[in-house]
Design an enzyme around this catalytic site. Structure first.
Site, PDB file in Angstrom:
ATOM      1  N   LYS A 112       5.553   1.675   0.642  1.00 28.51           N
ATOM      2  CA  LYS A 112       7.024   1.634   0.668  1.00 28.51           C
ATOM      3  C   LYS A 112       7.583   1.662  -0.757  1.00 28.51           C
ATOM      4  CE  LYS A 112       7.113  -2.294   2.903  1.00 28.51           C
ATOM      5  NZ  LYS A 112       5.676  -2.482   3.136  1.00 28.51           N
ATOM      6  N   THR A 113       7.044   0.761  -1.583  1.00 31.19           N
ATOM      7  CA  THR A 113       7.544   0.689  -2.955  1.00 31.19           C
ATOM      8  C   THR A 113       7.233   1.995  -3.689  1.00 31.19           C
ATOM      9  OG1 THR A 113       7.225  -1.684  -2.936  1.00 31.19           O
ATOM     10  CG2 THR A 113       7.464  -0.664  -5.078  1.00 31.19           C
ATOM     11  N   ASP A 144      14.417  -2.474  -2.294  1.00 34.45           N
ATOM     12  CA  ASP A 144      13.042  -2.803  -1.903  1.00 34.45           C
ATOM     13  C   ASP A 144      13.065  -4.189  -1.238  1.00 34.45           C
ATOM     14  OD1 ASP A 144      10.331  -2.572  -1.622  1.00 34.45           O
ATOM     15  OD2 ASP A 144       9.829  -2.735  -3.747  1.00 34.45           O
ATOM     16  N   GLU A 145      12.064  -4.491  -0.423  1.00 35.78           N
ATOM     17  CA  GLU A 145      11.949  -5.810   0.220  1.00 35.78           C
ATOM     18  C   GLU A 145      13.239  -6.179   0.955  1.00 35.78           C
ATOM     19  OE1 GLU A 145       9.068  -7.381   0.051  1.00 35.78           O
ATOM     20  OE2 GLU A 145       8.070  -6.738  -1.792  1.00 35.78           O
ATOM     21  N   GLN A 167       7.017  -9.623   6.526  1.00 37.92           N
ATOM     22  CA  GLN A 167       6.866 -10.227   5.199  1.00 37.92           C
ATOM     23  C   GLN A 167       8.130 -10.956   4.769  1.00 37.92           C
ATOM     24  OE1 GLN A 167       4.542  -7.954   2.187  1.00 37.92           O
ATOM     25  NE2 GLN A 167       4.693  -6.300   3.658  1.00 37.92           N
ATOM     26  N   ARG A 187      -2.432  -8.949  -0.169  1.00 39.24           N
ATOM     27  CA  ARG A 187      -2.378  -8.647  -1.605  1.00 39.24           C
ATOM     28  C   ARG A 187      -3.712  -8.101  -2.089  1.00 39.24           C
ATOM     29  NH1 ARG A 187       2.004  -7.370  -1.567  1.00 39.24           N
ATOM     30  NH2 ARG A 187       1.793  -7.749   0.637  1.00 39.24           N
TER      31      ARG A 187
HETATM   32  P1  ATP Z   1       4.138  -4.273   0.197  1.00 42.42           P
HETATM   33  O1  ATP Z   1       4.550  -4.332   1.634  1.00 42.42           O
HETATM   34  O2  ATP Z   1       3.055  -5.239  -0.088  1.00 42.42           O
HETATM   35  O3  ATP Z   1       5.289  -4.345  -0.732  1.00 42.42           O
HETATM   36  P2  ATP Z   1       4.145  -1.411  -0.090  1.00 42.42           P
HETATM   37  O4  ATP Z   1       4.350  -0.866   1.271  1.00 42.42           O
HETATM   38  O5  ATP Z   1       5.322  -1.456  -0.966  1.00 42.42           O
HETATM   39  O6  ATP Z   1       3.445  -2.829   0.005  1.00 42.42           O
HETATM   40  P3  ATP Z   1       2.895  -0.026  -2.251  1.00 42.42           P
HETATM   41  O7  ATP Z   1       2.767  -1.170  -3.157  1.00 42.42           O
HETATM   42  O8  ATP Z   1       3.922   0.985  -2.501  1.00 42.42           O
HETATM   43  O9  ATP Z   1       2.991  -0.569  -0.750  1.00 42.42           O
HETATM   44  O10 ATP Z   1       1.495   0.739  -2.132  1.00 42.42           O
HETATM   45  C1  ATP Z   1       0.276   0.044  -1.938  1.00 42.42           C
HETATM   46  C2  ATP Z   1      -0.838   0.749  -2.677  1.00 42.42           C
HETATM   47  O11 ATP Z   1      -1.142   1.980  -2.048  1.00 42.42           O
HETATM   48  C3  ATP Z   1      -0.475   1.084  -4.106  1.00 42.42           C
HETATM   49  O12 ATP Z   1      -1.615   0.928  -4.906  1.00 42.42           O
HETATM   50  C4  ATP Z   1      -0.085   2.544  -4.021  1.00 42.42           C
HETATM   51  O13 ATP Z   1      -0.254   3.212  -5.241  1.00 42.42           O
HETATM   52  C5  ATP Z   1      -1.030   3.064  -2.955  1.00 42.42           C
HETATM   53  N1  ATP Z   1      -0.479   4.222  -2.218  1.00 42.42           N
HETATM   54  C6  ATP Z   1       0.689   4.258  -1.573  1.00 42.42           C
HETATM   55  N2  ATP Z   1       0.877   5.464  -0.989  1.00 42.42           N
HETATM   56  C7  ATP Z   1      -0.215   6.196  -1.270  1.00 42.42           C
HETATM   57  C8  ATP Z   1      -0.636   7.538  -0.950  1.00 42.42           C
HETATM   58  N3  ATP Z   1       0.105   8.345  -0.212  1.00 42.42           N
HETATM   59  N4  ATP Z   1      -1.831   7.932  -1.429  1.00 42.42           N
HETATM   60  C9  ATP Z   1      -2.606   7.109  -2.157  1.00 42.42           C
HETATM   61  N5  ATP Z   1      -2.273   5.859  -2.492  1.00 42.42           N
HETATM   62  C10 ATP Z   1      -1.092   5.396  -2.060  1.00 42.42           C
HETATM   63 MG    MG Z   2       6.278  -3.096  -1.892  1.00 40.67          MG
END
Ligand code: ATP
Ligand code: MG
Length: 788
Positions: free
Chosen positions: A33-34, A255-256, A297, A657
């Site tokens: 997402k981030t 975000d969040e 979360q 995490r």
């Molecule tokens: P959270 O809910 O904990 O905030 P998130 O959904 O925001 O998590 P991110 O932090 O954006 O997730 O991504 C998690 C990990 O996965 C990061 O290391 C990111 O670089 C990697 N990632 C995300 N999308 C891809 C993708 N399409 N291909 C490869 N790696 C990815």
């Molecule tokens: Mg995130």
């Protein structure tokens, strides 16, 4: 730019490429997402030629904001390298890389509005707060001070005990402070609060709240909650100011989003709609609102965060179509962060919650190592276990940096044994959000000097340093001066800045006061010429503060001097980061710093932090420690099913995490509240699939029935009862049709009323209002409830 999109999956790409209009991205932890939000910023600028200063992005911490800016800068520089040199960025000589990055910084990142709600709002208020008037006509100036937590606490205590002469046993200042903060986060004035609460206690809190606001205004100061509340009120009362900021921010990203509260939601709503409440009339020409979040979360309800805001996005801004037709929602279903074992455990845990919407979250990475759970004798042995694991892993995998490890705990007090163990071995670590650098006495003193230079009305800071270091201005003199100021309703500075008044009130101390005033005045005159770091150096030297430290025992003197040195360094680095060395920028940045250390060599340190602070972050190796009933889940939640679900979400955040390896631990006994107490393993351990977790010899599985019959039987009983309840509910409730206004009886929450229905025939969720518990989102198929 195509390269950039190639690093995303199709759903992420949809989110990034979506240009105008609202879009909600909902997905589980680690689904990118981030990442999608960050790429979207780069994409808006590169592909849609959006001016960076028209983009507003809200992150949850300052650190996340910094990382996002760096990320955008890198993405953009990579593109530029290809365009200008036909080579990847890394293939260019170092000086070319630097040149490109600095070009990107000037043209792009510097213009972006990326930050936390607090820092973004503080920036808006530096422009416009002087146009605001509250319901009692109180006003503030643009050089306002942002008060820190401990100053707020002192002020409230003073109001309760001295100004209103209340008994602080009956009216605990800490509780009142919390109530005032909650009121602000709901957008309530003191009057609103009194009305809403009714009763004598409500009236007293409202009275303290009222006096507190008056004191804040008199000191030209704001607390953290005001930073968000005041812009919202200002926008509500002044169409043209709202219009200005609405036209400033074409693209808003949050975000969040699951952890926004009502007042933050209102801010986002006003900025993106210009206050238009008729959804049909909303024009999204060249505008967008992009939010990402995960209801599982949501962990900040104690700050009035409300994840129904996320669930209502489609209703408030979206096209309101069913999930498979909607154009305003994207789901991400692949997890890129964690090994499959870790993800399976986290998914199994969170499925125990009843207040949730089912999601798919598939692993994309191999199973990885088993999760290891350690039962320790006590907290010191727990710390030794963690330390040994870290040393062992580093020996086996030399590529692991110290920064690849995180130790996560439920309460900040748990950091101590780990700090001791790490110190003994000279291992670098940082405690994030613990005892803050900015809470140290010498740092607060130094900042108080700067605050009065910046904001003469800040009598709280003035009182702090008027006789620090001791310069012979006695308490009686200060009290007398203060009384005069209060009688006249003016800042203390106005009195002491007038030699006649000083002579009259202060008698023999007059000369010393005048000297102090002269020092501050001199610095104030230089404020626009000197950098914050220089002013700080001058004032610490000329006020005699540094000299006074020499009177302390040597080690203390050294430590405090070192901290002040560090503050000079921080002033310099804040100036560099913002390309602005002014005192105003330094003070804003320092006041809003939530990180214990904002050093940039974090990759070289082990991170110790509370689970709340770990949100959004990831680490190759995670230790989730102190998994004990009463500690985690926290004792306050043991008899409260709603709070328990929040604790479980917090545990879900913790587990997710970890990227490669996850360690869990609990102790047999722990020193808490001044006693050594026997400890019982957390129920969350029993909720993890046992086949994914191995454990140390003394306790093969976290809670094997033989060794620990008592715990297991309780948790088994709970679980099987839950299962039975769910089964019954499923058959009884599943087929039912629901309407708004239906009344239900829930086994745990009691009677309530359906106020909103989410989803479709296949999968429905209900928002139910319970009289004393507020709104809850409930899946009627699994919840133990029936229609009345
Ligand atoms: P959270 O809910 O904990 O905030 P998130 O959904 O925001 O998590 P991110 O932090 O954006 O997730 O991504 C998690 C990990 O996965 C990061 O290391 C990111 O670089 C990697 N990632 C995300 N999308 C891809 C993708 N399409 N291909 C490869 N790696 C990815
Ligand atoms: Mg995130």
């Amino acid at each position: 730019m195509s390269d950039l999109l190639a690093q995303l999956n199709p759903s992420q790409r949809r989110a990034v490429e979506h240009f105008c209009g609202p879009l909600l991205v909902v997905a589980g932890a680690g689904s990118g997402k981030t990442r999608a939000l960050t790429f979207r910023i780069a994409h808006l600028i590169r592909n849609h030629r959006v001016d960076p200063e028209n983009i507003l992005a809200v992150t949850f911490t300052n650190k996340a904001a910094r990382e996002m800016k760096e990320r955008v800068e890198l993405l953009y520089a990579q593109q530029l390298a290809e365009l200008q040199h036909g080579k990847p960025l890394g293939g260019l000589p170092e000086f070319e890389q630097k040149k490109l990055r600095s070009q990107v910084y000037k043209q792009v990142t510097k213009q972006l509005w990326i930050g936390t709600f607090h820092s973004l709002c503080a920036r808006i208020l530096r422009y416009d707060i002087n146009k605001y008037q509250d319901e009692r006509g109180r006003t503030w100036q643009r050089n306002f001070t942002i008060m820190d937590d401990s100053d707020v606490q002192t002020l409230i205590k003073r109001i309760v005990t001295q100004q209103l002469n209340l008994d602080d046993k009956k009216f605990n200042p800490r509780t009142i402070r919390y109530q005032i903060s909650n009121a602000k986060n709901l957008g309530l004035t003191p009057n609103d609060y009194a009305r809403q609460q009714g009763g004598y206690k409500g009236k007293v809190v409202a009275e303290v709240y009222e006096a507190y606001q008056t004191a804040l205004a008199a000191n030209n100061s704001l607390d953290f909650d005001d930073l968000i509340l005041i812009p919202v009120r200002l926008f509500q009362q002044n169409e043209s100011i709202l219009g200005y900021w609405h036209s400033q921010f074409h693209h808003i990203l949050v975000d969040e989003y699951q952890d926004t509260n009502r007042i933050q939601y209102e801010l986002i709503r006003l900025l993106s709609t210009n206050g238009e409440t008729n959804q049909a009339a909303l024009g999204w020409n060249n505008r967008s609102l992009f939010v990402v979040g995960d209801a599982d979360q949501s962990i900040y309800s104690f700050r009035m965060a409300d994840f129904t805001i996320l669930l209502e996005f489609q209703e408030n801004f979206g096209d309101r179509l069913p999930d498979d037709e909607t154009q305003t929602m994207v789901k991400l279903e692949e997890n890129y962060r964690s090994r499959e074992n870790i993800l399976k455990a986290a998914n199994a845990l969170i499925e125990q919650n009843s207040q949730r919407i089912d999601k798919v979250l598939k692993a994309t990475r191999g199973a990885g190592e088993e999760i290891y759970c350690h039962k320790a004798d006590n907290e010191n042995e727990e710390a030794r276990f963690v330390l040994n694991q870290i040393l062992g892993l580093r020996r086996k995998n030399p590529e692991l940096d110290w920064g690849d490890f995180a130790i996560l705990y439920r309460t900040n007090a748990q950091s101590r044994p780990f700090e001791e163990a790490l110190n003994r071995c000279n291992i670098p670590y940082q405690v994030v959000g613990g005892f803050k650098f900015y809470d140290r006495k010498e740092i607060k003193d130094a900042l108080a000097y700067l605050k009065i230079i910046e904001n003469p009305s800040d009598s709280i800071s003035l009182m702090r340093v008027i006789n620090t270091p001791k310069r012979g201005i006695g308490k009686v003199t200060i009290d007398n001066l203060n009384n005069v100021a209060q009688e006249l309703g003016c800042p203390l500075w106005e009195i002491i800045n007038d030699e006649t008044s000083v002579a009259t009130v202060a008698g023999r101390s007059a000369g010393r006061i005048n000297q102090f005033v002269g020092l501050i005045q001199e610095m104030r005159n230089l404020k626009n010429e000197l950098s914050a770091a220089k002013i700080l150096e001058n004032v610490m030297e000329n006020s005699g503060y540094l000299d006074s430290l020499k009177q302390l025992p040597q080690s203390e003197a050294e430590e405090r001097t070192r901290n002040i040195d560090q503050l000079y360094g921080k002033a310099a680095s804040i100036a560099e980061e913002n390309e602005d060395s002014s005192l105003t920028t330094f003070l804003s940045d320092a006041s809003l710093s939530t990180d214990s250390e904002s050093d940039h060599d974090e990759t070289q340190k082990i991170s110790l932090m509370s689970l709340h602070a770990a949100k959004g972050l990831e680490f190759p190796v995670v230790f989730l420690v102190g998994l004990e009933q009463g500690l985690f889940p926290h004792t306050r939640s043991l008899n409260d099913p709603v709070a328990l679900e929040e604790e479980r979400r917090l545990c879900y955040v913790g587990l997710t995490r970890a990227q490669e390896q996850l360690f869990l631990s609990y102790t047999r006994e722990r020193y808490m509240w001044g006693y050594r107490e026997p400890a019982v393993a957390s129920q969350f351990l029993a909720e993890l699939p046992q086949e994914l977790v191995t454990s140390n010899g003394r306790s093969p599985a976290p809670m094997p029935p033989k060794q620990e019959p008592k715990m297991m039987s309780i948790s088994q009983k709970q679980r099987s009862q839950k299962r039975r309840e769910r089964q019954a509910a499923r058959t009884e409730v599943a087929q039912q049709k629901w309407d708004i206004g239906d009344r239900v009886h829930h086994n745990v929450f009691g009677e309530g009323e359906v106020i909103k229905i989410f989803g479709d025939d296949k999968k429905t969720n209900l928002a139910i209002q319970f009289p004393n518990l507020g709104k809850k989102i409930i899946d009627p198929r699994v919840a133990p409830m029936k229609k009345l």
